[in-house]
Design a protein around this motif. Structure first.
Motif, PDB file in Angstrom:
ATOM      1  N   PRO A 182     -10.342  -5.858   1.737  1.00 53.57           N
ATOM      2  CA  PRO A 182      -9.594  -6.684   2.700  1.00 53.57           C
ATOM      3  C   PRO A 182      -8.938  -5.830   3.779  1.00 53.57           C
ATOM      4  CG  PRO A 182      -9.090  -7.312   0.437  1.00 53.57           C
ATOM      5  CD  PRO A 182      -9.867  -6.037   0.352  1.00 53.57           C
ATOM      6  N   LYS A 183      -8.782  -6.397   4.946  1.00 53.46           N
ATOM      7  CA  LYS A 183      -8.194  -5.677   6.079  1.00 53.46           C
ATOM      8  C   LYS A 183      -6.812  -5.094   5.758  1.00 53.46           C
ATOM      9  CE  LYS A 183     -10.996  -5.660   9.666  1.00 53.46           C
ATOM     10  NZ  LYS A 183     -11.355  -4.398  10.373  1.00 53.46           N
ATOM     11  N   PRO A 184      -5.913  -5.848   5.109  1.00 50.22           N
ATOM     12  CA  PRO A 184      -4.604  -5.262   4.786  1.00 50.22           C
ATOM     13  C   PRO A 184      -4.709  -4.033   3.888  1.00 50.22           C
ATOM     14  CG  PRO A 184      -4.526  -7.649   4.584  1.00 50.22           C
ATOM     15  CD  PRO A 184      -5.959  -7.289   4.765  1.00 50.22           C
ATOM     16  N   VAL A 185      -5.680  -4.054   2.974  1.00 52.01           N
ATOM     17  CA  VAL A 185      -5.869  -2.893   2.100  1.00 52.01           C
ATOM     18  C   VAL A 185      -6.403  -1.714   2.908  1.00 52.01           C
ATOM     19  CG1 VAL A 185      -7.089  -2.008   0.075  1.00 52.01           C
ATOM     20  CG2 VAL A 185      -6.238  -4.362   0.095  1.00 52.01           C
ATOM     21  N   GLN A 186      -7.339  -1.969   3.818  1.00 53.25           N
ATOM     22  CA  GLN A 186      -7.847  -0.903   4.674  1.00 53.25           C
ATOM     23  C   GLN A 186      -6.722  -0.285   5.494  1.00 53.25           C
ATOM     24  OE1 GLN A 186     -11.459  -1.744   6.967  1.00 53.25           O
ATOM     25  NE2 GLN A 186     -11.887  -3.490   5.626  1.00 53.25           N
ATOM     26  N   THR A 187      -5.846  -1.138   6.016  1.00 53.98           N
ATOM     27  CA  THR A 187      -4.715  -0.637   6.806  1.00 53.98           C
ATOM     28  C   THR A 187      -3.796   0.228   5.947  1.00 53.98           C
ATOM     29  OG1 THR A 187      -4.782  -2.580   8.244  1.00 53.98           O
ATOM     30  CG2 THR A 187      -2.738  -1.297   8.219  1.00 53.98           C
ATOM     31  N   SER A 188      -3.538  -0.200   4.729  1.00 54.01           N
ATOM     32  CA  SER A 188      -2.669   0.568   3.831  1.00 54.01           C
ATOM     33  C   SER A 188      -3.291   1.918   3.484  1.00 54.01           C
ATOM     34  CB  SER A 188      -2.400  -0.229   2.553  1.00 54.01           C
ATOM     35  OG  SER A 188      -1.651  -1.397   2.833  1.00 54.01           O
ATOM     36  N   ILE A 189      -4.599   1.932   3.241  1.00 53.00           N
ATOM     37  CA  ILE A 189      -5.281   3.192   2.928  1.00 53.00           C
ATOM     38  C   ILE A 189      -5.239   4.129   4.129  1.00 53.00           C
ATOM     39  CG2 ILE A 189      -7.520   4.211   2.388  1.00 53.00           C
ATOM     40  CD1 ILE A 189      -8.130   1.757   0.710  1.00 53.00           C
ATOM     41  N   SER A 190      -5.462   3.576   5.317  1.00 52.05           N
ATOM     42  CA  SER A 190      -5.385   4.389   6.533  1.00 52.05           C
ATOM     43  C   SER A 190      -3.978   4.947   6.722  1.00 52.05           C
ATOM     44  CB  SER A 190      -5.786   3.553   7.746  1.00 52.05           C
ATOM     45  OG  SER A 190      -5.692   4.296   8.937  1.00 52.05           O
ATOM     46  N   ASN A 191      -2.960   4.113   6.490  1.00 45.68           N
ATOM     47  CA  ASN A 191      -1.574   4.579   6.588  1.00 45.68           C
ATOM     48  C   ASN A 191      -1.296   5.720   5.612  1.00 45.68           C
ATOM     49  OD1 ASN A 191      -0.947   2.666   8.545  1.00 45.68           O
ATOM     50  ND2 ASN A 191      -0.157   1.181   7.072  1.00 45.68           N
ATOM     51  N   PHE A 192      -1.815   5.587   4.398  1.00 44.32           N
ATOM     52  CA  PHE A 192      -1.578   6.610   3.384  1.00 44.32           C
ATOM     53  C   PHE A 192      -2.129   7.961   3.813  1.00 44.32           C
ATOM     54  CE2 PHE A 192      -3.417   9.019  -0.161  1.00 44.32           C
ATOM     55  CZ  PHE A 192      -2.252   9.336  -0.861  1.00 44.32           C
ATOM     56  N   ALA A 230       9.785  15.258  14.481  1.00 48.59           N
ATOM     57  CA  ALA A 230       9.357  13.858  14.535  1.00 48.59           C
ATOM     58  C   ALA A 230       8.369  13.559  13.414  1.00 48.59           C
ATOM     59  CB  ALA A 230       8.737  13.553  15.893  1.00 48.59           C
ATOM     60  N   ASP A 231       7.402  14.451  13.216  1.00 52.83           N
ATOM     61  CA  ASP A 231       6.425  14.243  12.146  1.00 52.83           C
ATOM     62  C   ASP A 231       7.068  14.366  10.767  1.00 52.83           C
ATOM     63  OD1 ASP A 231       4.244  13.653  13.701  1.00 52.83           O
ATOM     64  OD2 ASP A 231       3.539  15.718  13.840  1.00 52.83           O
ATOM     65  N   THR A 232       8.046  15.254  10.637  1.00 48.39           N
ATOM     66  CA  THR A 232       8.764  15.375   9.366  1.00 48.39           C
ATOM     67  C   THR A 232       9.528  14.093   9.066  1.00 48.39           C
ATOM     68  OG1 THR A 232       8.981  17.772   9.651  1.00 48.39           O
ATOM     69  CG2 THR A 232      10.460  16.714   8.070  1.00 48.39           C
ATOM     70  N   GLY A 233      10.140  13.506  10.102  1.00 46.44           N
ATOM     71  CA  GLY A 233      10.830  12.236   9.925  1.00 46.44           C
ATOM     72  C   GLY A 233       9.886  11.138   9.502  1.00 46.44           C
ATOM     73  N   ARG A 234       8.708  11.078  10.133  1.00 51.90           N
ATOM     74  CA  ARG A 234       7.712  10.077   9.740  1.00 51.90           C
ATOM     75  C   ARG A 234       7.292  10.276   8.288  1.00 51.90           C
ATOM     76  NH1 ARG A 234       4.923   6.982  13.433  1.00 51.90           N
ATOM     77  NH2 ARG A 234       3.307   6.793  11.831  1.00 51.90           N
ATOM     78  N   LEU A 235       7.083  11.524   7.911  1.00 53.73           N
ATOM     79  CA  LEU A 235       6.646  11.817   6.543  1.00 53.73           C
ATOM     80  C   LEU A 235       7.679  11.353   5.522  1.00 53.73           C
ATOM     81  CD1 LEU A 235       4.653  13.211   4.583  1.00 53.73           C
ATOM     82  CD2 LEU A 235       5.921  15.337   4.971  1.00 53.73           C
ATOM     83  N   ASN A 291       8.002   7.310   5.627  1.00 55.82           N
ATOM     84  CA  ASN A 291       6.848   6.596   5.103  1.00 55.82           C
ATOM     85  C   ASN A 291       6.595   6.881   3.624  1.00 55.82           C
ATOM     86  OD1 ASN A 291       6.417   5.431   7.567  1.00 55.82           O
ATOM     87  ND2 ASN A 291       4.613   6.632   8.096  1.00 55.82           N
ATOM     88  N   MET A 292       6.959   8.075   3.156  1.00 56.96           N
ATOM     89  CA  MET A 292       6.761   8.387   1.743  1.00 56.96           C
ATOM     90  C   MET A 292       7.823   7.733   0.863  1.00 56.96           C
ATOM     91  SD  MET A 292       3.991  10.105   1.305  1.00 56.96           S
ATOM     92  CE  MET A 292       4.202  10.765  -0.341  1.00 56.96           C
ATOM     93  N   THR A 293       8.922   7.327   1.447  1.00 61.02           N
ATOM     94  CA  THR A 293       9.993   6.690   0.664  1.00 61.02           C
ATOM     95  C   THR A 293      10.037   5.192   0.944  1.00 61.02           C
ATOM     96  OG1 THR A 293      11.570   7.313   2.414  1.00 61.02           O
ATOM     97  CG2 THR A 293      11.381   8.783   0.501  1.00 61.02           C
ATOM     98  N   VAL A 294      10.525   4.823   2.108  1.00 61.84           N
ATOM     99  CA  VAL A 294      10.601   3.406   2.471  1.00 61.84           C
ATOM    100  C   VAL A 294       9.209   2.789   2.551  1.00 61.84           C
ATOM    101  CG1 VAL A 294      11.466   1.766   4.185  1.00 61.84           C
ATOM    102  CG2 VAL A 294      12.707   3.894   3.760  1.00 61.84           C
ATOM    103  N   ASP A 328       3.897   1.668   7.012  1.00 64.90           N
ATOM    104  CA  ASP A 328       4.257   2.532   8.143  1.00 64.90           C
ATOM    105  C   ASP A 328       5.535   2.046   8.828  1.00 64.90           C
ATOM    106  OD1 ASP A 328       4.194   4.444  10.112  1.00 64.90           O
ATOM    107  OD2 ASP A 328       2.609   3.475  11.283  1.00 64.90           O
ATOM    108  N   PRO A 329       6.656   2.098   8.130  1.00 70.74           N
ATOM    109  CA  PRO A 329       7.911   1.677   8.766  1.00 70.74           C
ATOM    110  C   PRO A 329       8.333   2.618   9.889  1.00 70.74           C
ATOM    111  CG  PRO A 329       8.352   2.652   6.628  1.00 70.74           C
ATOM    112  CD  PRO A 329       6.869   2.495   6.723  1.00 70.74           C
ATOM    113  N   ALA A 330       7.857   3.866   9.870  1.00 65.55           N
ATOM    114  CA  ALA A 330       8.237   4.822  10.911  1.00 65.55           C
ATOM    115  C   ALA A 330       7.785   4.350  12.290  1.00 65.55           C
ATOM    116  CB  ALA A 330       7.654   6.196  10.602  1.00 65.55           C
ATOM    117  N   SER A 331       6.607   3.730  12.368  1.00 66.92           N
ATOM    118  CA  SER A 331       6.135   3.220  13.662  1.00 66.92           C
ATOM    119  C   SER A 331       7.008   2.078  14.145  1.00 66.92           C
ATOM    120  CB  SER A 331       4.679   2.761  13.549  1.00 66.92           C
ATOM    121  OG  SER A 331       3.815   3.864  13.334  1.00 66.92           O
ATOM    122  N   LYS A 332       7.454   1.221  13.217  1.00 65.71           N
ATOM    123  CA  LYS A 332       8.344   0.129  13.604  1.00 65.71           C
ATOM    124  C   LYS A 332       9.692   0.662  14.067  1.00 65.71           C
ATOM    125  CE  LYS A 332       6.178  -3.216  10.491  1.00 65.71           C
ATOM    126  NZ  LYS A 332       6.374  -4.148   9.360  1.00 65.71           N
TER     127      LYS A 332
END
Length: 271
Positions: A50-60, A84-89, A92-95, A102-106
């Motif tokens: 499913p598309k949502p699963v593909q998106t989650s795998i891509s995010n991971f 910036a990348d450290t903040g994203r890491l 996204n690895m916690t929240v 991908d809450p970092a993009s939001k």
């Protein structure tokens, strides 16, 4: 020491293709492998996932490979991008639950992806000849170093593989899924290759422009882009990388072929 000696000026891009004979054979090999193995697997993956699963795998995978960008941003003397990348890491690895969201993009934290090839470019290392690497795709003598450096030193997946000795090679599964996901994301671009009258030249020139945009953060100097688009090598005729323009050129080429066939009195399907 190498970076200090090289300086910080970006070497101008090459537009010739001295290894074209080898590159075309390597490209043909890669396309045959893609046609018979990679693309069918990617198509099957998109059908059952499913598309949502593909998106989650891509995010991971985007999140888990951020240490590559963090390390190279530090090597490029760009601490703000590394932060910036450290903040994203961390976010996204916690929240984001281990990177599947991908809450970092939001939160509007920019993604500063880079690699060791770009690091060398930023410190003035010449790119060398264009190289179509078997199994891996477009590169140059400079950019090909990202595979051993990033892949061995900075990639967490590589570290995981080296430190787990399962009997059946299960530690390679994440890397396999990563490549399948990457290929699945390129399925929509297949139509452009199918309409290009010289797919090899299109891939080569499109990759060169894409690489140049990454080196200059999406804003390459006008003179550099002009040099790249004008070209200097043999058979370097397809220099416009806008897909809509590519289709227009293809239609013009097909029309020209039909006119030549009509003049010679040959059936349209025989040339």
């Amino acid at each position: 020491m190498l970076m200090l000696l090289a300086g910080c000026a970006i070497a101008p891009p090459r537009t010739d293709d001295p290894l074209e004979k080898f590159n075309r054979k390597s490209y043909a090999f890669n396309m045959a492998l893609d046609k018979h193995v990679l693309r069918p697997v990617a198509v099957g993956y998109t059908k059952v996932t499913p598309k949502p699963v593909q998106t989650s795998i891509s995010n991971f995978f985007t999140t888990i490979k951020l240490p590559i960008s963090i390390a190279n941003n530090l090597l490029q003397a760009r601490p703000s991008d590394a932060m910036a990348d450290t903040g994203r890491l961390l976010i996204n690895m916690t929240v984001g639950v281990a990177g599947f969201f991908d809450p970092a993009s939001k939160m509007q934290i920019p993604l500063k992806e880079t690699d060791f090839g770009i690091t060398l470019a930023r410190w003035g290392v010449p790119e060398g000849d264009y190289l179509m690497v078997p199994l891996l795709g477009p590169s140059t003598f400079r950019d090909v170093w990202q595979y051993p450096v990033d892949g061995y030193l900075f990639d967490p997946l590589s570290y995981f593989e080296r430190n787990h000795k399962f009997h059946w090679g299960q530690y390679y599964i994440p890397e396999v899924v990563y490549f399948i996901q990457m290929r699945a994301q390129l399925l929509d671009a297949d139509q452009f290759l199918q309409t290009a009258y010289d797919p090899y030249a299109f891939v080569r020139d499109a990759w060169r422009q894409s690489r140049l945009n990454k080196i200059y953060d999406g804003n390459p100097p006008a003179d550099v882009m002009l040099k790249l688009q004008q070209g200097q090598g043999s058979n370097n005729s397809n220099q416009n990388f806008d897909p809509s323009e590519l289709l227009k050129e293809q239609q013009q080429w097909e029309q020209k072929q039909k006119q030549q066939q009509n003049k010679s009195g040959q059936p349209s399907g025989n040339q």
